[in-house]
Design an enzyme around this catalytic site. Structure first.
Site, PDB file in Angstrom:
ATOM      1  N   CYS A 167     -35.828   6.339  29.106  1.00 31.94           N
ATOM      2  CA  CYS A 167     -35.403   4.926  29.101  1.00 31.94           C
ATOM      3  C   CYS A 167     -33.904   4.813  29.388  1.00 31.94           C
ATOM      4  CB  CYS A 167     -35.744   4.313  27.744  1.00 31.94           C
ATOM      5  SG  CYS A 167     -34.891   2.779  27.367  1.00 31.94           S
TER       6      CYS A 167
ATOM      7  N   CYS B 187       0.832  -1.213   0.000  1.00 35.99           N
ATOM      8  CA  CYS B 187       0.000   0.000   0.000  1.00 35.99           C
ATOM      9  C   CYS B 187       0.864   1.259   0.000  1.00 35.99           C
ATOM     10  CB  CYS B 187      -0.926  -0.032   1.217  1.00 35.99           C
ATOM     11  SG  CYS B 187      -1.659   1.554   1.649  1.00 35.99           S
TER      12      CYS B 187
ATOM     13  N   CYS C  50     -31.924   3.135  26.647  1.00 39.40           N
ATOM     14  CA  CYS C  50     -31.766   4.050  25.502  1.00 39.40           C
ATOM     15  C   CYS C  50     -30.593   5.001  25.732  1.00 39.40           C
ATOM     16  CB  CYS C  50     -33.045   4.846  25.279  1.00 39.40           C
ATOM     17  SG  CYS C  50     -34.510   3.834  24.958  1.00 39.40           S
TER      18      CYS C  50
ATOM     19  N   CYS D 206       0.391   3.496   3.008  1.00 38.51           N
ATOM     20  CA  CYS D 206       1.022   2.907   4.194  1.00 38.51           C
ATOM     21  C   CYS D 206       2.512   3.213   4.212  1.00 38.51           C
ATOM     22  CB  CYS D 206       0.786   1.398   4.225  1.00 38.51           C
ATOM     23  SG  CYS D 206      -0.955   0.903   4.212  1.00 38.51           S
TER      24      CYS D 206
END
Length: 439
Positions: free
Chosen positions: A186, A52, A189, A55
Site C-alpha cells: 500500500c 525554570c 501505508c 532553562c
C-alpha cells in the site's frame, strides 16, 4: 515549608533570558511564522520559562551554539510565559523543550541529545546534511524494507502486532493504543510509516502505537472489519473488546497523530482530587509540583449544612475535571477553620464561599471576584489558564501555616448543647418576699 509550585500562567514577573546582544533570536507570537515557518533556514528553537532552573542552566551552552552556528543555522528561543500560543501546536509540555525546524517546517523534530553546545552543533549539522540531500533528490542512508515488518526493531518504538499477540498486548492491556492496520504494497501505508514511527517515539510513555500487517494477520484484521489501508483504530484504557475500537479521524502527519493522541490522553486523565485542608502535609501533597493551587473557602457547616456543602464540593470536582489538563492542585477549607490562610489571602472582605488561585513560588495569588457559581468560577479559571487575571502578593511574602484540624464527617452541623440550670432548690416566692421586705 513552602509549596514548590511551577507557574506558566502568571506573566510579567520574569524577564527573558536572552537579549539583542546574543546570537539567540527572540521569537514571539508576532514574528514566529515569518522568521521560522516561512523562512528557508534551518532553526533550532528552545521553548522555555524564565523561572525554570534547567532553562537557566542551558543558557550559556545555548549561546555558545548560537555563536558557532551563526550564518549556518539559526538559533531562537520562545518565552512560553509570554507567548504560550507559539508552543501550543507543537505540544510543548515541559521546559526546556527544544525542536529543530528543518526542511519540512510543519514537522519539527525533537532534540534528544545532551544539552551542550557541541550536541546542538552536531544536531544542526545533521539536519543540514539531511535537508541538502532531500533538496538534491537523494535518498536517506538508511533504506527501509518492504518485508511487512513495521515494529520495534532498530530503535523503532512502534510495536509489531500479530494474530498471536494482539489480544494480550492490546485488548487485555490497560494502556491506551493506536493501531495501524497496513498492507506492505500500500502506497499510503508507506507514506505513513515514517510519521507513524516519529509519533510513536514522541508519544512513548503516554500512548502505545502498534502496527499489524493485515495481509498476514488476517484473523485480527477481519475482527475489526478492516477493508482499506491504512486503517487506524484507537483503543481506550482498561480491558477492551472489539466493540471498543474507535476509528482514528485525524491527519496523517506525525504532528497530527501526536496532537490527536495527546487529546485522548488528556481526556483519560483522572480528575484531581479536591481535598480538605486538614494539615500542612495534606495541602503540600495536593499542590506540590502543580502550576497553581486552587483554594476554596466554603461556608461554616452551621450556615451551609451537608447538602449545601456537598453541592459545592460536587461543583469543585466538576471544574477540577474540566480543567484537569492544567494539572492544578485543589483544596478546600471551612470558614474560620484556617484563620492564617484567610488572613494571608484577604478572604474576610469577600465573605463565603470564596476562592483564590495561588502560586506559592512567587507568593502571588488571584481572587475570584465573580459569583461562586459554575459560570463565574469557570470564567475565572479560564482566564488563569491563559495567563490573565489580576494578582496580589501574599501577606507576609510567605505561604501561611495550615492548622491541623479534623476532617469533615459528612454530617450536618449541630449547635452545641447549653447546660441546663437546676432551679429546683430555689424558692422563688421566698426570694421575692425578701426583696419586698427590703423595699
Amino acid at each position: 515549608m513552602e509549596l514548590q509550585l511551577l507557574l506558566v500562567l502568571f506573566i510579567g514577573w520574569a524577564s527573558a533570558m536572552y537579549d539583542s546582544k546574543d546570537d539567540v533570536v527572540e521569537l514571539t507570537s508576532a514574528n514566529f511564522q515569518k522568521q521560522v515557518i516561512n523562512d528557508d533556514s534551518i532553526w533550532i528553537v528552545e521553548f522555555y520559562a524564565p523561572w525554570c532552573g534547567h532553562c537557566k542552566s542551558l543558557v550559556p551552552e545555548y549561546k555558545k551554539a548560537a555563536k558557532a552556528l551563526k550564518g549556518l543555522v539559526k538559533v531562537g528561543a520562545v518565552d512560553m510565559t509570554q507567548h504560550q500560543a507559539v508552543g501550543q501546536p507543537y505540544n510543548v509540555q515541559g521546559f526546556p523543550t527544544i525542536k529543530i525546524f528543518g526542511g519540512d517546517k510543519k514537522k519539527p523534530t525533537d532534540f534528544q541529545g545532551a544539552r551542550t553546545a557541541q550536541a546542538f552543533i552536531d544536531a544542526a549539522v545533521n539536519e543540514l546534511k539531511k535537508t541538502a540531500q532531500a533538496r538534491l533528490g537523494g535518498k536517506s542512508s538508511s533504506s527501509g524494507s518492504d518485508s511487512g515488518s513495521r515494529g520495534g526493531k532498530g530503535g523503532n518504538d512502534v510495536v509489531e502486532l500479530t494474530d498471536s499477540n494482539f489480544e494480550e498486548l492490546v485488548l487485555n492491556s490497560k494502556d491506551l493504543w493506536l493501531v495501524e492496520f497496513f498492507a506492505p504494497w500500500c502506497g499510503h501505508c508507506k507514506n505513513l510509516e515514517p510519521h507513524w514511527k516519529t509519533a510513536a517515539t514522541e508519544l512513548k510513555g503516554k500512548i502505545k502505537l502498534g502496527a499489524l500487517d493485515a495481509t498476514v494477520h488476517s484473523v485480527t484484521a477481519s475482527k475489526f472489519n478492516v477493508r482499506g489501508y491504512p486503517s487506524i483504530k484507537y483503543f481506550g484504557p482498561g480491558e477492551k473488546s472489539v466493540e471498543d475500537a474507535v476509528d482514528y479521524d485525524g491527519g496523517r502527519t506525525s504532528g497530527d497523530i501526536v496532537q490527536w493522541a495527546l487529546q485522548k490522553v488528556t481526556e483519560n486523565l483522572p480528575a484531581p482530587e479536591v481535598q480538605q485542608a486538614t494539615s500542612q502535609e495534606v495541602v503540600e501533597e495536593a499542590c506540590k509540583d502543580k502550576q497553581l493551587c486552587i483554594v476554596s473557602f466554603l461556608p461554616h457547616i452551621l450556615d451551609c449544612q451537608s447538602k449545601c456543602r456537598n453541592d459545592y464540593l460536587a461543583l469543585l470536582k466538576e471544574l477540577a475535571d474540566k480543567y484537569k489538563k492544567n494539572i492544578w492542585g485543589w483544596v478546600w477549607t471551612e470558614a474560620g477553620q484556617q484563620p492564617e490562610l484567610e488572613e494571608a489571602f484577604g478572604i474576610g472582605g469577600f465573605g463565603y464561599p470564596a476562592m483564590i488561585a495561588v502560586n506559592s513560588r512567587k507568593m502571588k495569588f488571584s481572587t475570584l471576584t465573580g459569583p461562586f457559581q459554575k459560570d463565574g468560577i469557570s470564567e475565572f479559571l479560564r482566564a488563569l489558564s491563559y495567563g490573565k487575571g489580576k494578582t496580589s502578593s501574599v501577606k507576609g511574602e510567605k505561604f501561611p501555616k495550615v492548622a491541623k484540624v479534623d476532617a469533615w464527617d459528612g454530617k450536618d452541623g449541630v449547635l452545641p448543647e447549653s447546660d441546663d440550670i437546676d432551679l429546683s432548690d430555689v424558692d422563688l416566692d421566698d426570694d421575692v418576699k425578701e426583696k419586698k421586705t427590703e423595699l
